[in-house]
Design a protein around this motif. Structure first.
Motif, short mmCIF file in Angstrom:
data_model
loop_
_atom_site.label_atom_id
_atom_site.label_comp_id
_atom_site.label_asym_id
_atom_site.label_seq_id
_atom_site.Cartn_x
_atom_site.Cartn_y
_atom_site.Cartn_z
N ARG A 286 41.32 33.39 38.89
CA ARG A 286 41.59 34.32 37.23
C ARG A 286 41.70 35.63 37.24
N GLY A 287 41.92 36.96 38.22
CA GLY A 287 41.79 37.95 38.25
C GLY A 287 41.47 38.93 37.19
N LEU A 288 40.14 38.05 36.74
CA LEU A 288 39.99 39.40 35.80
C LEU A 288 39.50 40.64 35.96
N ALA A 289 39.07 40.49 37.36
CA ALA A 289 38.01 41.85 38.15
C ALA A 289 38.87 41.97 38.87
N TYR A 290 37.89 43.44 39.03
CA TYR A 290 38.07 44.09 40.46
C TYR A 290 36.01 43.91 41.14
N ASP A 291 35.12 43.93 39.87
CA ASP A 291 33.80 44.35 40.26
C ASP A 291 33.82 43.16 39.35
N VAL A 292 33.13 42.12 39.82
CA VAL A 292 32.29 41.65 39.03
C VAL A 292 31.39 40.63 40.00
N SER A 293 29.30 40.95 38.97
CA SER A 293 28.58 40.33 39.98
C SER A 293 27.45 40.33 39.17
N ALA A 294 26.28 40.03 39.49
CA ALA A 294 25.06 39.98 39.44
C ALA A 294 23.34 40.98 39.75
N SER B 125 51.61 33.80 49.68
CA SER B 125 51.98 32.56 48.59
C SER B 125 52.30 33.49 47.24
N GLU B 126 53.40 33.06 46.53
CA GLU B 126 54.04 33.96 45.34
C GLU B 126 53.09 33.61 44.17
N LEU B 127 51.98 32.31 44.47
CA LEU B 127 50.88 31.90 43.24
C LEU B 127 49.97 33.33 43.64
N GLU B 128 49.49 33.21 44.78
CA GLU B 128 48.12 34.35 45.27
C GLU B 128 48.49 35.26 44.95
N PHE B 129 49.70 36.21 45.52
CA PHE B 129 50.58 37.07 45.71
C PHE B 129 50.09 37.58 43.80
N GLU B 130 50.30 36.74 43.14
CA GLU B 130 50.54 37.34 41.68
C GLU B 130 49.48 37.36 40.78
N ARG B 131 48.04 36.12 41.00
CA ARG B 131 46.73 36.40 40.59
C ARG B 131 45.97 37.96 41.22
N GLU B 132 46.53 38.06 42.73
CA GLU B 132 45.78 39.06 43.75
C GLU B 132 46.41 40.83 42.64
N ARG B 133 47.61 40.42 42.89
CA ARG B 133 47.79 41.47 41.60
C ARG B 133 47.26 42.57 40.76
N ASP B 134 46.59 40.84 39.63
CA ASP B 134 46.38 41.52 38.53
C ASP B 134 44.77 42.27 39.14
N VAL B 135 44.06 41.94 40.43
CA VAL B 135 42.60 42.37 40.41
C VAL B 135 43.20 43.57 41.10
N VAL B 136 44.09 43.98 42.31
CA VAL B 136 43.86 45.12 42.76
C VAL B 136 44.61 46.20 41.36
N ILE B 137 45.21 46.07 40.52
CA ILE B 137 45.16 46.00 39.12
C ILE B 137 43.97 47.03 37.94
N GLU B 138 43.02 46.04 38.92
CA GLU B 138 41.76 45.84 37.98
C GLU B 138 41.16 47.40 38.75
N GLU B 139 41.45 47.33 39.93
CA GLU B 139 40.86 48.39 40.92
C GLU B 139 41.05 49.21 40.73
N ILE B 140 42.82 49.58 40.48
CA ILE B 140 42.68 50.77 39.56
C ILE B 140 42.57 51.71 38.77
N TYR B 141 42.76 50.68 37.30
CA TYR B 141 41.78 50.81 36.01
C TYR B 141 40.08 51.70 36.70
N SER B 142 39.40 50.73 37.66
CA SER B 142 37.57 50.81 37.35
C SER B 142 37.86 52.62 38.12
N CYS B 143 38.80 52.70 38.93
CA CYS B 143 38.86 54.11 39.44
C CYS B 143 39.06 54.93 38.62
#
Lengths: 429, 424
Positions: A286-294, B125-143
């Motif tokens: 779902r791409g909701l997080a970078y850090d998700v855990s327990a 793949s296109e699909l996984e690239f788009e999904r993982e992009r959200d994760v990298v952006i979350e990583e940027i937010y947390s930093c």
């Protein structure tokens, strides 16, 4: 590491000594555990154990703070003291040739600290500042609130540092009284691992600690956790880039061994590694997080099982719903055989990888002894985990997760409004 | 069995380095007591190799490698290794990306081919690239919620300007949204080639077995591609005091960082001298700055000093956590300490103690297979693995005169970058 090289003996004055020979590297590590820590602190003196740990290496009847630092740093050893929820520990690591003089210094620090008032004052100010600095990180803010909600006034409810109010009043005399009460041979576990024979380690410990006498007074018992009656919701507004969502469930102490091991396995399944359920469902799919855990800390008294996620503010409500649904799924759906085996393999594999260095081995065995589990817990761990069934996991999930969790959210105001409304309606049901 | 090797060298009596015929480097050390094997794959495909217009690519690709190959579905490799009690992870920096696994010896022959496959044949793949992009952006937010990360980022931009080390490893959200799977495949095929890669294998495995497994697993490299240009920008000269101030919300204490540019791996002896100086100034309670500023004057909450070795240009920093009203006099005191270093140098006793400390730290940090594999992989990637072994000797060989000369040359009291974080 074969356990046949580990020995445990009781010295005549009550010290438990654990020795593990490991000639692989030219390093010896020692851990000296005292059964004291946050759990034994009174509500007015929270932070006492941490402050003692900070001041302890800063003077003995023989040496000043700077002399101690120079002794340690001039031989390139590491020596430090730390307090934790359930124990106090002095950690030492040296090359083999320096071990004897460094353990002698450790003895001096542990038995005869001078706790100079000016050093107490310096470290007290530094602690007060650290308490303020904890507020800089959204994750720490969220956990701080969750812990307080879950434990009320019990010492587990406060960070190891204590609070601004309690630390402000701590004095050198408080530290002396605390030291006098808990630092005694029958409350000490020494664990040594490295290139040193058991015989040599025992002789050295007897020479250095053998004269230490047990005082006549009995050891006090810690208070028992009583939980606040109802789970609560706490939102903290901060203009952050991410919302932090944390769910907390009261969980078994390490003394409830079967529940403890089962919850460890559930924690592995949910939150440990790239194949864990939360990582795969909430991050990978779902791409909701970078850090998700327990996480599920090992505690002598009532512990807590915490699941958390950091997510973009607009995803706060979705992430919260998904996180809670994953905990509820454990209540309603047993793990498949493949999932169960995977969780076991992962937990046991990582357990083995956590015992690679001399310091890790000394820590683990000394810690088990201090918690009252005994060093046999190390060898019993793998067979006990192997026997756990999917039915047991579900039964434990029902016992601990089939309830409204404590909830803390840190994030921007609009993100909090939706979740507070939602959570409030759940609580009302 | 015929194994395609071209040359082998002993790095230490128990460590061998082999260049395979396809150009891949293997470094092996046997540690039979561990019952596990670590394989750490280092690729010269860090942030500095990114094309000018593709910031964030190297790190994003590191995420995408774990999404699998045409033969390995997303999540399949994670399951394969963790189900055998092993673990895997990766990291990206300016000089490298590296990927590592730890497994019990008996599982290596199952896990290693899959590990090599996702590295060499990343599908992206296109699909996984788009999904993982959200994760990298979350990583940027947390930093972005981490003041120390923001401070270090600002410092690097100030010190390195638009030269490669000034670039953010994560990139910005906007930059990440502009990347495409096509660009990423191009970057991967350009850099994930044998001559850019070092495979360090350390643990309960003999050399011949390691060589056979690695040769077989790392043979199908991607069809070569060529990325757009990466221009080499000169470092902005640090010929004055360059100040940057950030005002941040929720800050409970100010930060002060002073930074100097330092030589890269080619001048290793000077880099090692700076490593020693960092300990003399700020390593431990008896070091000069900690003793004066934290213990005696009590003007700082904490202070440390760090030397970060990089391939081309290393970084020497002094970091203090303190109250706002102490900023000025702490900076002045640090500068006075540097002047003292320039004029009076270092006492031989102070040097001897520091040499012992760093030599022991080296021993403490080479205890596990993962630490050893990381050490060799890193040095081989930025220069030569043999340098990793020489470190303790070179530490011992350093003289007080060399330290003083290096301090005079690199740690100027008049020319440095300073970054200050202040509460809003």
């Amino acid at each position: 590491m074969t356990q046949s090289l580990t020995h445990s003996v009781r010295l005549p004055n009550g010290i438990t000594l654990i020795t593990t020979e490991n000639p692989a590297t030219d390093i010896v590590a020692a851990r000296l555990f005292i059964r004291a820590g946050t759990r034994w602190e009174s509500p007015q003196k929270l932070g006492l154990s941490h402050l003692l740990a900070a001041v302890m290496t800063k003077g003995t009847h023989q040496w000043t703070a700077m002399e101690i630092a120079e002794k340690v740093e001039s031989v390139g050893a590491s020596l430090g003291t730390d307090a934790s929820a359930d124990y106090f520990v002095l950690s030492l690591k040296t090359v083999t040739a320096d071990f004897e003089p460094m353990l002698a210094l450790a003895q001096d620090i542990l038995c005869q600290p001078s706790l100079p008032p000016e050093q107490v004052e310096l470290e007290r100010q530094l602690t007060l500042q650290s308490i303020r600095a904890q507020q800089e990180r959204p994750f720490t803010v969220a956990y701080d609130h969750l812990r307080r909600q879950m434990y009320g006034g019990h010492p587990y409810g406060t960070s190891i540092l204590g609070t601004n109010a309690t630390v402000s009043t701590l004095t050198s005399d408080d530290l002396k009284a605390y030291h006098q009460c808990y630092f005694r041979p029958d409350n000490l576990v020494i664990s040594i691992c490295g290139r040193i024979s058991s015989a040599a380690a025992i002789a050295l410990a007897e020479e250095l600690f053998g004269d230490w006498r047990v005082p006549p007074s009995p050891l006090p018992s810690p208070p028992v956790v009583t939980l606040p009656a109802q789970a609560q919701v706490k939102g903290i507004v901060q203009e952050t880039q991410q919302s932090i969502i944390m769910l907390g469930y009261p969980a078994a102490s390490v003394e409830q061994q079967l529940d403890y091991l089962t919850l460890k396995l559930l924690n592995t399944y949910l939150g440990n590694g790239l194949s864990s359920r939360l990582f795969v469902e909430l991050r990978e799919k779902r791409g909701l997080a970078y850090d998700v855990s327990a996480f599920y800390p090992t505690r002598c008294d009532r512990s807590q099982f915490v699941a958390y996620i950091g997510t973009a503010p607009e995803n706060t409500a979705t992430a919260h719903a998904c996180l809670q649904a994953e905990l509820q799924r454990l209540v309603t759906t047993p793990l498949s055989d493949a999932e169960l085996q995977m969780a076991k393999n992962k937990l046991l594999g990582q357990y083995a990888l956590g015992k690679q260095t001399n310091a890790e081995i000394a820590q683990l065995l000394g810690w088990y002894e201090t918690l009252g589990l005994g060093i046999g817990f190390d060898t019993d761990f793998a067979p006990a985990i192997a026997q756990i069934t999917a039915e047991q996991l579900q039964a434990v999930a029902i016992a601990y997760f089939n309830t409204t969790p404590y909830l803390t959210v840190v994030g921007p105001a609009p993100a909090l409004e939706t979740i507070e409304a939602l959570a409030a309606s759940e609580l009302a049901q | 069995m015929h194994l395609p090797t071209t040359s082998t060298q002993q790095v230490t009596p128990s460590t061998r380095r082999t260049c395979l015929s396809n150009g891949l480097t293997l470094i092996h050390q046997s540690l039979p007591t561990t019952a596990t094997v670590v394989v750490d794959v280092w690729v010269r495909a860090g942030t500095r190799t990114e094309p000018d217009d593709w910031p964030g690519m190297a790190h994003f690709l590191e995420h995408m490698v774990f999404k699998g190959s045409p033969d390995i579905a997303p999540g399949e490799f994670d399951w394969l290794i963790e189900n055998r009690g092993g673990m895997t992870n990766a990291a990206t920096s300016h000089d490298y990306a590296h990927f590592f696994i730890t497994v019990a010896t008996e599982h290596l022959s199952t896990v290693l081919p899959a590990f090599a496959d996702i590295l060499l044949n990343a599908e992206i793949s296109e699909l996984e690239f788009e999904r993982e992009r959200d994760v990298v952006i979350e990583e940027i937010y947390s930093c972005q919620d981490d003041p120390d990360w923001l401070g270090f980022q600002a410092l690097c931009e100030s010190v390195y300007g638009s030269s490669p080390y000034g670039r953010s490893i994560l990139g910005t959200e906007q930059q990440i949204r502009q990347r495409s799977p096509h660009q990423m495949r191009c970057f991967h095929r350009t850099h994930y080639q044998p001559e850019n890669m070092t495979v360090a294998v350390v643990g309960d495995i003999d050399y011949h077995r390691a060589l056979a497994l690695v040769s077989e697993a790392f043979c199908n490299f991607p069809v070569r591609s060529e990325c757009p240009h990466t221009s080499v920008q000169d470092l902005p000269p640090l010929d004055q005091i360059r100040r940057t101030t950030l005002q941040l919300p929720r800050l409970e204490q100010a930060r002060l960082t002073l930074a100097w540019l330092a030589p890269g791996i080619e001048q290793l002896d000077q880099a090692i001298a700076l490593d020693i100086l960092s300990v003399i100034l700020g390593g431990g309670r008896s070091s000069r700055l900690v003793r004066e500023l934290r213990e005696e004057q009590q003007w700082v909450w904490d202070i440390d000093c760090e030397f970060s070795l990089q391939r081309d240009t290393s970084l020497f920093t002094i970091n203090a956590w303190l109250e706002m009203d102490q900023l000025e006099r702490v900076e002045t005191t640090i500068v006075e300490h540097l002047q003292r270093l320039h004029h009076q140098g270092v006492q031989s006793g102070e040097l001897a103690r520091t040499q012992r400390l760093l030599t022991n730290e080296y021993a403490f940090s080479t205890e596990t297979p993962a630490q050893i594999a990381g050490l060799y992989g890193y040095y081989q990637t930025i220069a030569d693995a043999t340098l990793a072994v020489e470190y303790p000797e070179r530490i011992q060989a350093t003289t007080p005169e060399q330290l003083q000369a290096v301090a005079q040359h690199y740690l100027s009291p008049d020319c440095y970058a300073v970054t200050t974080l202040k509460p809003m």
